[in-house]
Motif scaffolding. Structure first.
Motif, PDB file in Angstrom:
ATOM      1  N   ASP A 312      10.107  22.951  -0.512  1.00  0.00           N
ATOM      2  CA  ASP A 312      11.196  22.342  -1.277  1.00  0.00           C
ATOM      3  C   ASP A 312      12.436  22.366  -0.388  1.00  0.00           C
ATOM      4  OD1 ASP A 312      11.984  25.045  -1.590  1.00  0.00           O
ATOM      5  OD2 ASP A 312      11.032  25.182  -3.547  1.00  0.00           O
ATOM      6  N   ALA A 313      13.504  22.998  -0.831  1.00  0.00           N
ATOM      7  CA  ALA A 313      14.659  23.120   0.059  1.00  0.00           C
ATOM      8  C   ALA A 313      14.311  24.010   1.253  1.00  0.00           C
ATOM      9  CB  ALA A 313      15.854  23.683  -0.698  1.00  0.00           C
ATOM     10  N   ASN A 314      13.412  24.964   1.043  1.00  0.00           N
ATOM     11  CA  ASN A 314      12.912  25.824   2.107  1.00  0.00           C
ATOM     12  C   ASN A 314      11.404  25.663   2.215  1.00  0.00           C
ATOM     13  OD1 ASN A 314      15.420  26.948   2.879  1.00  0.00           O
ATOM     14  ND2 ASN A 314      15.372  28.322   1.113  1.00  0.00           N
TER      15      ASN A 314
END
Length: 447
Positions: A312-314
């Motif tokens: 996802d974001a990471n």
């Protein structure tokens, strides 16, 4: 910003540190793969009481040790320098005059011409032309059995052959004027099995006999899993690209791309990770730096292999049954400068590279596996090993012979040792691993 992890030194490493700190000797710290040269260098950079500058021959090598490239530090031109005039501005002169100790990592990649150019630069800047390196202590780190300097071409090669016994750093002319102490670390931290260490030593020195060759081939001939779960160490870039692309394509799901953020003049050749990192869930990846932010200590190290479980974001990576959230990491490019106000050296950040510290890891080149540690790996030398030390680098990445897989049996021609390296290293020393309390380390000859 988190400070890098600094493991405790062994008694052997402490003895070498004390030797560097307590003398003005020019020292070459070497040792087989896994003896902790990088650990010692990192400890030196954080704990020395001397004014040190750390440099390396390439941008990536300089990043790994928080230093500056040799050419940038000394403002030297790229290519053969020979006896041409070395231009220095006032800032460079002031900087070079503040140095007590010059530390160079990956010294085996530095050629004799560049070594002599650094010597001339320091003599000139410090106005001490009769003293080697202008009176600066030089401490070198590396293993010539693993990496070699890039040879010259055409007229450059003719000049080298006429001027130097070899193009290796240890045949620079400056060493005819000042001694270089060769200290070899002998305590291996990577492999616990003494029999495997014995085999690796034979590969390193080119003394592999039928018995050792047979044992390595017998261990490596086990069937290679076809599920892509083991990293391949390949001799050629095209093989690595082909394997990684094919395995990534096999995975279902959406291909996601993370683009690096680059601030300042970083230079593409020095990028420590992919500028465009393509990933899918299920991808096998390798960590490109040690973890320094784990709440319960170090969760992974440079070279750890894992599998992407979520993006996802990471990026979420599973390592040994445990899933870790991986955030983008920042690599900082440094430059040394002189502060007139404090009369001190300053190390300033001049560029930053931000990217997830990951790389696709179904395959990696043997050259880029340098310094990494793997529990299991497929060694693919292609049609043949084509450079000295290549087979040794590949085999010595493994913690155990039980993790060795060979794409084909090893042949005697795969074990190549540079004759000049063998000549130079025959005079090496090791340090007493357990010096008496308060005693100065006592070098001894290694049999």
């Amino acid at each position: 910003m988190s400070l890098p992890s600094r493991p405790d030194l062994s008694a052997e490493q402490k003895a070498v540190f004390e030797l560097i700190e307590g003398t003005r000797d020019n020292i070459f710290v070497t040792g087989r793969a896994g003896t902790g040269k990088s650990t010692l260098l990192n400890h030196l950079s954080w704990n020395t009481e001397k004014q040190i500058v750390i440099a390396a021959p390439t941008g990536v090598a300089a990043l790994n040790v928080g230093g500056q490239t040799i050419h940038s530090l000394f403002r030297l031109p790229i290519g053969l320098i020979a006896d041409s005039e070395i231009e220095q501005n006032d800032q460079t002169k002031k900087l070079l005059n503040t140095i007590d100790t010059l530390v160079i990592d990956e010294i085996s990649m530095v050629n004799a011409d560049l070594m002599d150019a650094m010597d001339r630069s320091l003599r000139q800047a410090r106005a001490r032309k009769s003293e080697p390196f202008g009176g600066v202590q030089v401490v070198l780190f590396g293993d010539p059995y693993q990496l070699a300097p890039v040879p010259g071409h055409g007229e450059e090669r003719d000049y080298i052959n006429d001027t130097y016994r070899s193009f290796w750093f240890f045949d620079a002319r400056v060493w005819q004027e000042t001694p270089l102490r060769v200290i070899e670390l002998v305590q291996i931290h990577r492999q616990a099995d003494s029999e495997f260490r014995r085999m690796l030593t034979a590969v390193r020195h080119g003394t592999v006999d039928a018995e050792i060759g047979g044992k390595l081939n017998a261990a490596g001939e086990r069937p290679i899993p076809d599920d892509g779960s083991i990293i391949t160490l390949a001799s050629r870039n095209d093989a690595v690209t082909r394997i990684n692309a094919a395995e990534l394509k096999k995975l279902p799901g959406k291909l996601l791309t993370a683009r690096a953020e680059v601030n300042g003049d970083f230079g593409k050749a020095a990028h420590p990770a992919d500028e465009k990192l393509e990933l899918k869930v299920g991808a096998q990846v390798m960590f490109l730096r040690n973890d320094t932010a784990g709440p319960d200590g170090q969760r992974w190290v440079n070279g750890t292999i894992g599998t992407v479980t979520r993006i996802d974001a990471n990026v979420y990576v599973e390592v040994d049954g445990e899933v870790h959230e991986v955030e983008p990491a920042v690599w900082e490019k440094y430059k040394y400068s002189y502060s007139a106000a404090t009369k001190q050296l300053k190390r300033e950040i001049v560029a930053e590279f931000t990217q997830f510290p990951l790389r696709l890891a179904w395959a990696v080149t043997i050259h880029k596996s340098q310094g990494k540690t793997y529990d299991r790996a497929i060694v693919d030398l292609g049609a043949r090993a084509f450079s000295p030390g290549q087979t040794y680098v590949a085999l010595s990445r493994l913690t155990s012979i039980d993790g060795l897989y060979l794409s084909r049996p090893l042949r005697p021609s795969d074990v190549i040792v540079d004759a000049d390296v063998a000549r130079f290293m025959s005079g090496r020393e090791s340090v007493n691993p357990e010096p008496a309390a308060g005693a100065r380390p006592t070098p001894r000859a290694e049999n």
